[in-house]
Design a protein around this motif. Structure first.
Motif, PDB file in Angstrom:
ATOM      1  N   ALA A 151       0.829  -1.208   0.000  1.00 15.80           N
ATOM      2  CA  ALA A 151       0.000   0.000   0.000  1.00 15.80           C
ATOM      3  C   ALA A 151       0.862   1.256   0.000  1.00 15.80           C
ATOM      4  O   ALA A 151       0.504   2.267  -0.619  1.00 15.80           O
ATOM      5  CB  ALA A 151      -0.931  -0.018   1.212  1.00 15.80           C
ATOM      6  N   THR A 152       2.007   1.192   0.667  1.00 11.06           N
ATOM      7  CA  THR A 152       2.947   2.317   0.660  1.00 11.06           C
ATOM      8  C   THR A 152       3.532   2.517  -0.730  1.00 11.06           C
ATOM      9  O   THR A 152       3.647   3.645  -1.226  1.00 11.06           O
ATOM     10  CB  THR A 152       4.074   2.077   1.681  1.00 11.06           C
ATOM     11  N   LEU A 153       3.891   1.400  -1.370  1.00 11.67           N
ATOM     12  CA  LEU A 153       4.473   1.447  -2.714  1.00 11.67           C
ATOM     13  C   LEU A 153       3.542   2.129  -3.704  1.00 11.67           C
ATOM     14  O   LEU A 153       3.984   2.913  -4.555  1.00 11.67           O
ATOM     15  CB  LEU A 153       4.802   0.028  -3.186  1.00 11.67           C
ATOM     16  N   PHE A 154       2.236   1.865  -3.561  1.00 11.35           N
ATOM     17  CA  PHE A 154       1.260   2.447  -4.484  1.00 11.35           C
ATOM     18  C   PHE A 154       0.645   3.738  -3.943  1.00 11.35           C
ATOM     19  O   PHE A 154      -0.409   4.178  -4.406  1.00 11.35           O
ATOM     20  CB  PHE A 154       0.165   1.422  -4.790  1.00 11.35           C
ATOM     21  N   ALA A 155       1.320   4.318  -2.930  1.00  8.70           N
ATOM     22  CA  ALA A 155       0.969   5.640  -2.400  1.00  8.70           C
ATOM     23  C   ALA A 155      -0.407   5.690  -1.740  1.00  8.70           C
ATOM     24  O   ALA A 155      -0.994   6.764  -1.604  1.00  8.70           O
ATOM     25  CB  ALA A 155       1.067   6.700  -3.497  1.00  8.70           C
ATOM     26  N   ARG A 156      -0.912   4.527  -1.317  1.00 10.71           N
ATOM     27  CA  ARG A 156      -2.158   4.534  -0.549  1.00 10.71           C
ATOM     28  C   ARG A 156      -1.870   4.813   0.929  1.00 10.71           C
ATOM     29  O   ARG A 156      -2.758   5.198   1.677  1.00 10.71           O
ATOM     30  CB  ARG A 156      -2.900   3.198  -0.719  1.00 10.71           C
ATOM     31  N   LEU A 157      -0.628   4.561   1.326  1.00  6.66           N
ATOM     32  CA  LEU A 157      -0.167   4.848   2.681  1.00  6.66           C
ATOM     33  C   LEU A 157       1.171   5.584   2.608  1.00  6.66           C
ATOM     34  O   LEU A 157       1.941   5.380   1.660  1.00  6.66           O
ATOM     35  CB  LEU A 157       0.023   3.554   3.477  1.00  6.66           C
ATOM     36  N   PRO A 158       1.488   6.407   3.603  1.00  8.20           N
ATOM     37  CA  PRO A 158       2.822   7.017   3.659  1.00  8.20           C
ATOM     38  C   PRO A 158       3.824   6.011   4.217  1.00  8.20           C
ATOM     39  O   PRO A 158       3.444   4.925   4.670  1.00  8.20           O
ATOM     40  CB  PRO A 158       2.613   8.177   4.633  1.00  8.20           C
ATOM     41  N   ASP A 159       5.076   6.361   4.184  1.00  8.72           N
ATOM     42  CA  ASP A 159       6.095   5.523   4.806  1.00  8.72           C
ATOM     43  C   ASP A 159       5.919   5.601   6.325  1.00  8.72           C
ATOM     44  O   ASP A 159       6.059   6.665   6.923  1.00  8.72           O
ATOM     45  CB  ASP A 159       7.493   6.017   4.411  1.00  8.72           C
ATOM     46  N   LEU A 160       5.612   4.464   6.920  1.00  9.39           N
ATOM     47  CA  LEU A 160       5.277   4.427   8.338  1.00  9.39           C
ATOM     48  C   LEU A 160       6.445   3.981   9.228  1.00  9.39           C
ATOM     49  O   LEU A 160       6.281   3.876  10.441  1.00  9.39           O
ATOM     50  CB  LEU A 160       4.083   3.495   8.563  1.00  9.39           C
ATOM     51  N   TRP A 161       7.586   3.698   8.615  1.00  6.58           N
ATOM     52  CA  TRP A 161       8.765   3.331   9.403  1.00  6.58           C
ATOM     53  C   TRP A 161       9.466   4.595   9.885  1.00  6.58           C
ATOM     54  O   TRP A 161       9.446   5.614   9.198  1.00  6.58           O
ATOM     55  CB  TRP A 161       9.734   2.494   8.553  1.00  6.58           C
ATOM     56  N   PRO A 162      10.134   4.548  11.043  1.00  7.32           N
ATOM     57  CA  PRO A 162      10.247   3.414  11.970  1.00  7.32           C
ATOM     58  C   PRO A 162       9.279   3.486  13.151  1.00  7.32           C
ATOM     59  O   PRO A 162       9.234   2.590  13.961  1.00  7.32           O
ATOM     60  CB  PRO A 162      11.684   3.555  12.478  1.00  7.32           C
ATOM     61  N   ASP A 163       8.498   4.567  13.239  1.00  7.88           N
ATOM     62  CA  ASP A 163       7.740   4.805  14.471  1.00  7.88           C
ATOM     63  C   ASP A 163       6.353   4.165  14.483  1.00  7.88           C
ATOM     64  O   ASP A 163       5.949   3.567  15.486  1.00  7.88           O
ATOM     65  CB  ASP A 163       7.598   6.329  14.697  1.00  7.88           C
ATOM     66  N   ILE A 164       5.595   4.297  13.380  1.00 11.27           N
ATOM     67  CA  ILE A 164       4.187   3.898  13.387  1.00 11.27           C
ATOM     68  C   ILE A 164       3.996   2.399  13.151  1.00 11.27           C
ATOM     69  O   ILE A 164       3.128   1.764  13.769  1.00 11.27           O
ATOM     70  CB  ILE A 164       3.391   4.703  12.342  1.00 11.27           C
ATOM     71  N   ILE A 165       4.815   1.818  12.275  1.00 14.83           N
ATOM     72  CA  ILE A 165       4.639   0.388  11.934  1.00 14.83           C
ATOM     73  C   ILE A 165       4.645  -0.512  13.168  1.00 14.83           C
ATOM     74  O   ILE A 165       3.764  -1.368  13.312  1.00 14.83           O
ATOM     75  CB  ILE A 165       5.717  -0.071  10.928  1.00 14.83           C
ATOM     76  N   PRO A 166       5.593  -0.393  14.101  1.00 20.30           N
ATOM     77  CA  PRO A 166       5.559  -1.262  15.282  1.00 20.30           C
ATOM     78  C   PRO A 166       4.263  -1.124  16.082  1.00 20.30           C
ATOM     79  O   PRO A 166       3.739  -2.106  16.617  1.00 20.30           O
ATOM     80  CB  PRO A 166       6.780  -0.814  16.095  1.00 20.30           C
ATOM     81  N   GLN A 167       3.723   0.100  16.161  1.00 23.07           N
ATOM     82  CA  GLN A 167       2.477   0.317  16.888  1.00 23.07           C
ATOM     83  C   GLN A 167       1.304  -0.378  16.205  1.00 23.07           C
ATOM     84  O   GLN A 167       0.371  -0.845  16.872  1.00 23.07           O
ATOM     85  CB  GLN A 167       2.173   1.822  16.971  1.00 23.07           C
ATOM     86  N   ILE A 168       1.365  -0.463  14.874  1.00 23.54           N
ATOM     87  CA  ILE A 168       0.285  -1.097  14.117  1.00 23.54           C
ATOM     88  C   ILE A 168       0.395  -2.617  14.167  1.00 23.54           C
ATOM     89  O   ILE A 168      -0.581  -3.322  14.430  1.00 23.54           O
ATOM     90  CB  ILE A 168       0.305  -0.600  12.654  1.00 23.54           C
ATOM     91  N   VAL A 169       1.602  -3.131  13.922  1.00 23.75           N
ATOM     92  CA  VAL A 169       1.789  -4.587  13.846  1.00 23.75           C
ATOM     93  C   VAL A 169       1.495  -5.248  15.188  1.00 23.75           C
ATOM     94  O   VAL A 169       0.954  -6.367  15.229  1.00 23.75           O
ATOM     95  CB  VAL A 169       3.217  -4.918  13.366  1.00 23.75           C
ATOM     96  N   CYS A 170       1.798  -4.574  16.294  1.00 25.76           N
ATOM     97  CA  CYS A 170       1.548  -5.175  17.602  1.00 25.76           C
ATOM     98  C   CYS A 170       0.062  -5.229  17.938  1.00 25.76           C
ATOM     99  O   CYS A 170      -0.332  -5.817  18.948  1.00 25.76           O
ATOM    100  CB  CYS A 170       2.323  -4.468  18.706  1.00 25.76           C
ATOM    101  N   ARG A 171      -0.771  -4.661  17.073  1.00 26.91           N
ATOM    102  CA  ARG A 171      -2.219  -4.736  17.268  1.00 26.91           C
ATOM    103  C   ARG A 171      -2.830  -5.944  16.573  1.00 26.91           C
ATOM    104  O   ARG A 171      -4.050  -6.151  16.610  1.00 26.91           O
ATOM    105  CB  ARG A 171      -2.884  -3.432  16.806  1.00 26.91           C
ATOM    106  N   LEU A 172      -1.980  -6.754  15.952  1.00 29.91           N
ATOM    107  CA  LEU A 172      -2.399  -8.044  15.396  1.00 29.91           C
ATOM    108  C   LEU A 172      -1.934  -9.129  16.358  1.00 29.91           C
ATOM    109  O   LEU A 172      -0.735  -9.322  16.548  1.00 29.91           O
ATOM    110  CB  LEU A 172      -1.783  -8.256  14.007  1.00 29.91           C
ATOM    111  N   LEU A 173      -2.877  -9.827  16.973  1.00 30.28           N
ATOM    112  CA  LEU A 173      -2.561 -10.820  17.995  1.00 30.28           C
ATOM    113  C   LEU A 173      -3.135 -12.178  17.617  1.00 30.28           C
ATOM    114  O   LEU A 173      -3.940 -12.308  16.691  1.00 30.28           O
ATOM    115  CB  LEU A 173      -3.114 -10.379  19.361  1.00 30.28           C
ATOM    116  N   ARG A 174      -2.721 -13.175  18.373  1.00 25.17           N
ATOM    117  CA  ARG A 174      -3.192 -14.553  18.138  1.00 25.17           C
ATOM    118  C   ARG A 174      -4.004 -15.020  19.333  1.00 25.17           C
ATOM    119  O   ARG A 174      -3.570 -14.903  20.482  1.00 25.17           O
ATOM    120  CB  ARG A 174      -1.998 -15.489  17.928  1.00 25.17           C
TER     121      ARG A 174
END
Length: 386
Positions: A151-174
């Motif tokens: 989604a970042t590659l196709f400009a649907r999202l901005p570059d979220l590294w390094p601060d936002i991505i960890p906050q997002i990925v940790c919201r996916l749990l098992r």
């Protein structure tokens, strides 16, 4: 705006497991506020439920019919647009439907960005708990990240590294669960029968997201526990042992050499002549688990074996979900000579792990188990067509 409804719980979709979660999280249907079912996008069964206008749930007090208008919300994107985005989403479709769900979650993230809220995911992006059976969490977490990058590659999202991505990925749990539930019938005549309250272990994410999930879910009286010091894959392997014993071996036992099928309970499977096969199965899964560092080399297989048996015995009167699946498809004349998604997402990862670890004999064992099951299902399917 895609702001979270704090403390609210969405359950996706309205299947046997989802309705069982809904039943217990709503205090056996007595406290419906703040907990609701979510449609899986493109789901035919959800459309059928909406057309019928009610969901029938078999309780200790008889069958209760709840209005879909009251308890069934639209899919994640439409819910976000309508202001019904829950803080926690329990995701429990068939494992083969998880990829589409991950795609929808990323589309939701794009919507959050478009609404200018991506810098504060704690306020705008739900906690997602993958609760379907299978060994898949590491793989789907990686797919989740890859889809965000796409989604970042196709400009649907901005570059979220390094601060936002960890906050997002940790919201996916098992969420690895032993919660049971039955679905009886189909279409407007479908009746859901929740099983007794069962434990769900929450792994993955981080300490903060796990704790938040546990607090929200246990406040409603459901049985959720944090697997704080255990990897999500370890919890998946432990549950896989139980699923393979009662679902896969259960099907092999339930279908005879001519293709005749009979429903069996967990207790009947465990007490059958298949006890030696159950032991062999646990041995093979344990070996693969050791090679991929899920189990320590010093761990005692007897402890693992006893734990799996005791876990299964807690549901001795339950008919395993895969046997229910076979029975339903035989009833509708739709049984195909192929494994259910539950078995596929257990056996295929084990074959892949075994081959990657150089355990060719273990890979052959699981492949032969898969072939045996497909052969049995073929016999049952052919007999059903006569």
């Amino acid at each position: 705006m895609a702001c979270l409804n704090k403390g609210n719980i969405g359950i996706l979709p309205a299947g046997a497991l989802g309705v069982a979660f809904f039943y217990h999280l709503s205090n056996k249907l007595k406290q419906l506020d703040g907990v609701y079912l979510l449609e899986r996008r493109g789901s035919k069964s959800a459309k059928a439920l909406r057309k019928d206008g009610k969901i029938n749930i078999d309780t200790s007090e008889g069958i209760k019919s709840l209005s879909t208008e009251e308890i069934l919300k639209p899919d994640l994107i439409k819910s976000a647009q309508s202001g019904f985005l829950p803080e926690v989403v329990l995701i429990c479709p068939n494992p083969d439907q998880l990829l589409d769900t991950i795609t929808t979650i990323v589309e939701l993230l794009v919507l959050v960005y478009e609404q200018g809220q991506i810098s504060s995911p704690n306020e705008s992006f739900p906690l997602f708990i993958l609760a379907s059976n299978g060994i898949y969490f590491q793989r789907f977490r990686q797919i989740f990240i890859e889809k965000i990058e796409e989604a970042t590659l196709f400009a649907r999202l901005p570059d979220l590294w390094p601060d936002i991505i960890p906050q997002i990925v940790c919201r996916l749990l098992r969420g690895v669960t032993i919660q049971t539930g039955l679905r009886i019938g189909s279409g407007a005549k479908t009746i859901y029968r929740p099983g007794p309250k069962g434990r769900t272990q929450i792994a993955g994410g981080n300490a903060e997201t796990r704790s938040r999930c546990i607090n929200i879910l246990t406040e409603r009286g459901a049985w959720f526990e944090e697997a704080a010091n255990i990897s999500a894959t370890r919890v998946e392997f432990d549950k896989a042992l139980v699923n393979l014993m009662v679902n896969l071996l259960g099907q092999l036992l339930a279908i005879d050499s001519q293709g005749h099928f009979q429903l069996l309970t967990v207790g009947e499977i465990l007490n059958s002549a298949y006890q030696s096969r159950i032991r062999e199965l646990v041995d093979q899964v344990f070996r693969v688990g050791q090679m991929v560092k899920v189990y320590d080399l010093q761990e005692d297989i007897e402890v693992i074996f006893d734990g799996a048996i005791k876990s299964a015995q807690k549901h001795s009167t339950h008919v395993p979900s895969s046997l229910q699946w076979v029975d339903m498809n035989l009833h509708h004349g739709t049984l195909q000579p192929q494994m259910s998604p539950t078995e596929s997402w257990l056996i295929e990862p084990l074959i892949r792990y075994a081959k990657a670890s150089g355990l060719e004999d273990a890979a052959s064992y699981f492949q032969e188990l898969k072939d045996e099951l497909v052969n049995k299902l073929t016999l049952a399917s052919n007999l059903n067509k006569k």
